[in-house]
Design a protein around this motif. Structure first.
Motif, PDB file in Angstrom:
ATOM      1  N   ASN A  21       0.842  -1.202   0.000  1.00  0.00           N
ATOM      2  CA  ASN A  21       0.000   0.000   0.000  1.00  0.00           C
ATOM      3  C   ASN A  21       0.872   1.244   0.000  1.00  0.00           C
ATOM      4  OD1 ASN A  21      -0.482  -1.326   2.856  1.00  0.00           O
ATOM      5  ND2 ASN A  21      -1.015   0.774   3.278  1.00  0.00           N
ATOM      6  N   ASP A  22       0.717   2.151   0.928  1.00  0.00           N
ATOM      7  CA  ASP A  22       1.312   3.497   0.814  1.00  0.00           C
ATOM      8  C   ASP A  22       2.807   3.536   0.452  1.00  0.00           C
ATOM      9  OD1 ASP A  22      -1.050   3.667   2.221  1.00  0.00           O
ATOM     10  OD2 ASP A  22      -0.180   4.530   4.014  1.00  0.00           O
ATOM     11  N   GLN A  39       4.543   0.328   2.235  1.00  0.00           N
ATOM     12  CA  GLN A  39       3.839  -0.589   3.119  1.00  0.00           C
ATOM     13  C   GLN A  39       3.723  -1.929   2.398  1.00  0.00           C
ATOM     14  OE1 GLN A  39       1.996   0.372   6.532  1.00  0.00           O
ATOM     15  NE2 GLN A  39       4.105   0.954   6.127  1.00  0.00           N
ATOM     16  N   TRP A  86      -3.330  -7.517   2.906  1.00  0.00           N
ATOM     17  CA  TRP A  86      -2.760  -6.694   3.963  1.00  0.00           C
ATOM     18  C   TRP A  86      -2.536  -7.562   5.188  1.00  0.00           C
ATOM     19  CZ3 TRP A  86      -3.886  -4.732   8.891  1.00  0.00           C
ATOM     20  CH2 TRP A  86      -3.175  -3.593   9.258  1.00  0.00           C
ATOM     21  N   PHE A  99       4.044   0.895  10.399  1.00  0.00           N
ATOM     22  CA  PHE A  99       3.126   1.638   9.547  1.00  0.00           C
ATOM     23  C   PHE A  99       3.862   2.784   8.839  1.00  0.00           C
ATOM     24  CE2 PHE A  99      -1.497   0.701  11.141  1.00  0.00           C
ATOM     25  CZ  PHE A  99      -1.307  -0.646  10.877  1.00  0.00           C
ATOM     26  N   SER A 100       3.094   3.562   8.086  1.00  0.00           N
ATOM     27  CA  SER A 100       3.688   4.542   7.178  1.00  0.00           C
ATOM     28  C   SER A 100       4.527   5.603   7.875  1.00  0.00           C
ATOM     29  CB  SER A 100       2.587   5.231   6.373  1.00  0.00           C
ATOM     30  OG  SER A 100       2.117   4.330   5.400  1.00  0.00           O
ATOM     31  N   ARG A 114      -0.597   8.593  13.549  1.00  0.00           N
ATOM     32  CA  ARG A 114       0.321   7.854  12.674  1.00  0.00           C
ATOM     33  C   ARG A 114       0.760   8.639  11.437  1.00  0.00           C
ATOM     34  NH1 ARG A 114      -4.552   4.909  12.526  1.00  0.00           N
ATOM     35  NH2 ARG A 114      -5.749   5.228  10.616  1.00  0.00           N
ATOM     36  N   ASP A 115       1.696   8.015  10.721  1.00  0.00           N
ATOM     37  CA  ASP A 115       2.187   8.471   9.415  1.00  0.00           C
ATOM     38  C   ASP A 115       3.019   9.758   9.511  1.00  0.00           C
ATOM     39  OD1 ASP A 115       0.536   6.353   8.754  1.00  0.00           O
ATOM     40  OD2 ASP A 115      -1.087   7.610   8.008  1.00  0.00           O
ATOM     41  N   GLU A 127      -5.161  10.591   7.394  1.00  0.00           N
ATOM     42  CA  GLU A 127      -3.985   9.747   7.255  1.00  0.00           C
ATOM     43  C   GLU A 127      -2.937  10.436   6.376  1.00  0.00           C
ATOM     44  OE1 GLU A 127      -5.606   5.302   7.841  1.00  0.00           O
ATOM     45  OE2 GLU A 127      -5.832   5.995   5.793  1.00  0.00           O
ATOM     46  N   TRP A 186      -8.446   1.550  -0.482  1.00  0.00           N
ATOM     47  CA  TRP A 186      -8.846   0.480   0.431  1.00  0.00           C
ATOM     48  C   TRP A 186     -10.115  -0.217  -0.038  1.00  0.00           C
ATOM     49  CZ3 TRP A 186      -5.471  -1.582   3.429  1.00  0.00           C
ATOM     50  CH2 TRP A 186      -4.381  -0.810   3.843  1.00  0.00           C
TER      51      TRP A 186
HETATM   52  C1  FRU Z   1      -3.024   4.595   4.817  1.00  0.00           C
HETATM   53  C2  FRU Z   1      -2.740   3.764   6.054  1.00  0.00           C
HETATM   54  C3  FRU Z   1      -1.891   4.535   7.036  1.00  0.00           C
HETATM   55  C4  FRU Z   1      -1.175   3.464   7.801  1.00  0.00           C
HETATM   56  C5  FRU Z   1      -0.968   2.397   6.745  1.00  0.00           C
HETATM   57  C6  FRU Z   1      -1.091   1.000   7.255  1.00  0.00           C
HETATM   58  O1  FRU Z   1      -3.350   3.865   3.689  1.00  0.00           O
HETATM   59  O2  FRU Z   1      -3.937   3.328   6.644  1.00  0.00           O
HETATM   60  O3  FRU Z   1      -2.600   5.443   7.859  1.00  0.00           O
HETATM   61  O4  FRU Z   1       0.022   3.911   8.341  1.00  0.00           O
HETATM   62  O5  FRU Z   1      -1.948   2.620   5.748  1.00  0.00           O
HETATM   63  O6  FRU Z   1      -0.728   0.084   6.271  1.00  0.00           O
END
Ligand code: FRU
Length: 463
Positions: free
Chosen positions: A21-22, A38, A46, A81-82, A143-144, A198, A281
């Motif tokens: 993902n990200d 990710q 996931w 996570f990100s 997060r992130d 996010e 998502w």
């Molecule tokens: C965004 C997210 C982030 C998180 C990550 C988890 O797509 O939900 O907020 O860090 O993906 O994989």
């Protein structure tokens, strides 16, 4: 190994296997571009998040590297996570979120999220340095982190969800990457603009500042408070007294089906580049049948011109061009003109003269599943997908830009299409799932005529 598959991209970064993902930690470091992401290496779904890693000389041709971060410590037990990357005196430093489920996987109402540091001397092997920032009271979703250096300080924006379920971007100031103090709430959602923001990113562009974020739970007409995800940006200026004033509210960044969690970085020469996850998502992901899921968009240069935010592919992308086929200017009238029998990796640039086009619909189509077309009556540009075998049948659209000339620059790479309208005024990015034998690329005009005043196409490198 995945290249023989129908959907695996030729020139977009996708995981060597498993889930992506990200984009994370995008950075130009000691002569090399790094993209982390990710990643769940063990399945196409996931799961406990790792940081995948690839490097490139040109942001276009990527080489996979060993996984950079894996979950496992007490503070990142259920996922790394990100986050982002910076150079700190020659050290490549990753700042990421350690994620822990307190009440079972997937239960978002009981989690612990903290910001963590990992460092590397060789840009390949990373050593975890532990937790550097814990959340304020009453904040659980935290997060992130996106970190940068400015005016002799470190700065970090973090996405958060407050006690009343509104998204926020929190700003922190650091004397080092291990020592942070809360500075202020940089921006805050109202009830309609998402319960969690996010992947925030905050950077100067021209004489403004852009705050990008990817809200969860945007309220839209018709889908009241569903788990909708959307990536967008706000524009603003710093005011005396250190107040960030937002001058333009939330705007969508890309108008296609699949564009989320963009992150920005500066190229070797200072250009501001963004790359996003080219999925969502909510998306159906038919490539899972091939053992992988998720890819990143082309890198895009962001600029502000005459008050407009523009997003175009970085010029390095042009090095992918192989066979050039100029298109003869023509008037299409109620018919289809084939450009390629089998478009796997293609760039096409079309200039339509709208003042000499009265067809109800005209544009391009790929196989029988994708069309990108002007709807004259609606005065909109549509990207429409029909892959009913996968339960995908939907379209996205944008208002046609003003003026008589419409330029569409389109990239097709196996399972993706990216459309850049009028030098990046609007973009639409979507995943597509044509079968290998249904990839004919054509121009069409229905009920009337359409004037193509200029056109070029290239096959793109698949090496
Ligand atoms: C965004 C997210 C982030 C998180 C990550 C988890 O797509 O939900 O907020 O860090 O993906 O994989």
């Amino acid at each position: 190994p995945l290249r023989g598959n129908a959907f695996y991209p030729n020139f977009h970064l996708a995981p060597p296997a498993g889930w992506m993902n990200d984009p994370n930690g995008l950075i130009y470091h000691q002569g090399v571009y790094h993209a982390f992401y990710q990643h769940h290496p063990f399945s196409e779904n996931w799961g406990p998040m790792h940081w995948g890693h690839a490097i490139s000389k040109d942001m276009v041709r990527w080489q996979h590297q060993p996984v950079a971060l894996a979950p496992g410590e007490e503070f990142d037990r259920d996922g790394c996570f990100s986050g982002s990357a910076v150079h700190d005196n020659g050290t490549l430093s990753l700042i990421y979120t350690g994620h822990v489920w307190l009440n079972g996987e997937g239960n978002d109402s009981a989690i612990r999220e903290v910001q963590c540091l990992a460092t590397s001397q060789d840009g390949l092997h990373f050593t975890k340095q532990g937790v550097v920032l814990t959340p304020p009271e009453n904040i659980m979703h935290f997060r992130d982190p996106k970190v940068w250096q400015e005016d002799g300080h470190w700065w970090m924006v973090v996405g958060a969800r407050d006690a009343s379920d509104c998204g926020q971007v929190l700003l922190y100031k650091g004397t080092s990457l291990r020592d942070w103090t809360f500075d202020r709430v940089l921006a805050k959602a109202d009830a309609a603009s998402g319960y969690m923001w996010e992947c925030p990113d905050f950077f100067p562009l021209g004489d403004e500042n852009i705050l990008m974020c990817s809200p969860q739970g945007i309220r839209t007409q018709g889908h009241d408070y569903q788990n909708l995800f959307q990536s967008g940006y706000l524009r603003g200026h710093w005011q005396p007294g250190h107040h960030f004033e937002i001058t333009q509210g939330f705007m969508e960044l890309d108008h296609g089906h699949d564009f989320y969690a963009p992150q920005s970085f500066t190229a070797a020469d200072g250009r501001r580049i963004i790359i996003a996850w080219m999925d969502m998502w909510e998306s159906v992901m038919p490539s899972k049948e091939e053992g992988w899921a998720g890819c990143l968009t082309l890198p895009r240069e962001l600029t502000l011109r005459d008050g407009k935010l523009l997003m175009v592919p970085v010029e390095e992308v042009c090095t992918l061009r192989r066979e050039h086929r100029p298109l003869t200017p023509c008037v299409l009238k109620g018919h289809v003109q084939q450009l390629s029998e089998n478009a796997q990796a293609t760039e096409i640039i079309l200039q339509w003269d709208l003042s000499h086009s009265d067809a109800e619909r005209f544009g391009i189509m790929l196989g029988d599943g994708l069309s990108v077309f002007v709807d004259k009556q609606a005065q909109r540009l549509f990207l429409s997908r029909d892959y009913s075998a996968y339960g995908i049948q939907d379209s996205r659209s944008v208002v046609l830009p003003e003026g008589n000339l419409l330029e569409l620059r389109v990239y097709i790479d196996r399972s993706s299409v990216e459309v850049f309208v009028n030098q990046g005024e609007k973009t639409l990015s979507s995943r597509i799932y044509p079968q290998p034998d249904k990839r004919a690329l054509s121009l069409f005009a229905e009920k009337g005529q359409a004037m193509l005043s200029q056109g070029d196409s290239w096959t793109l490198s698949t090496e």
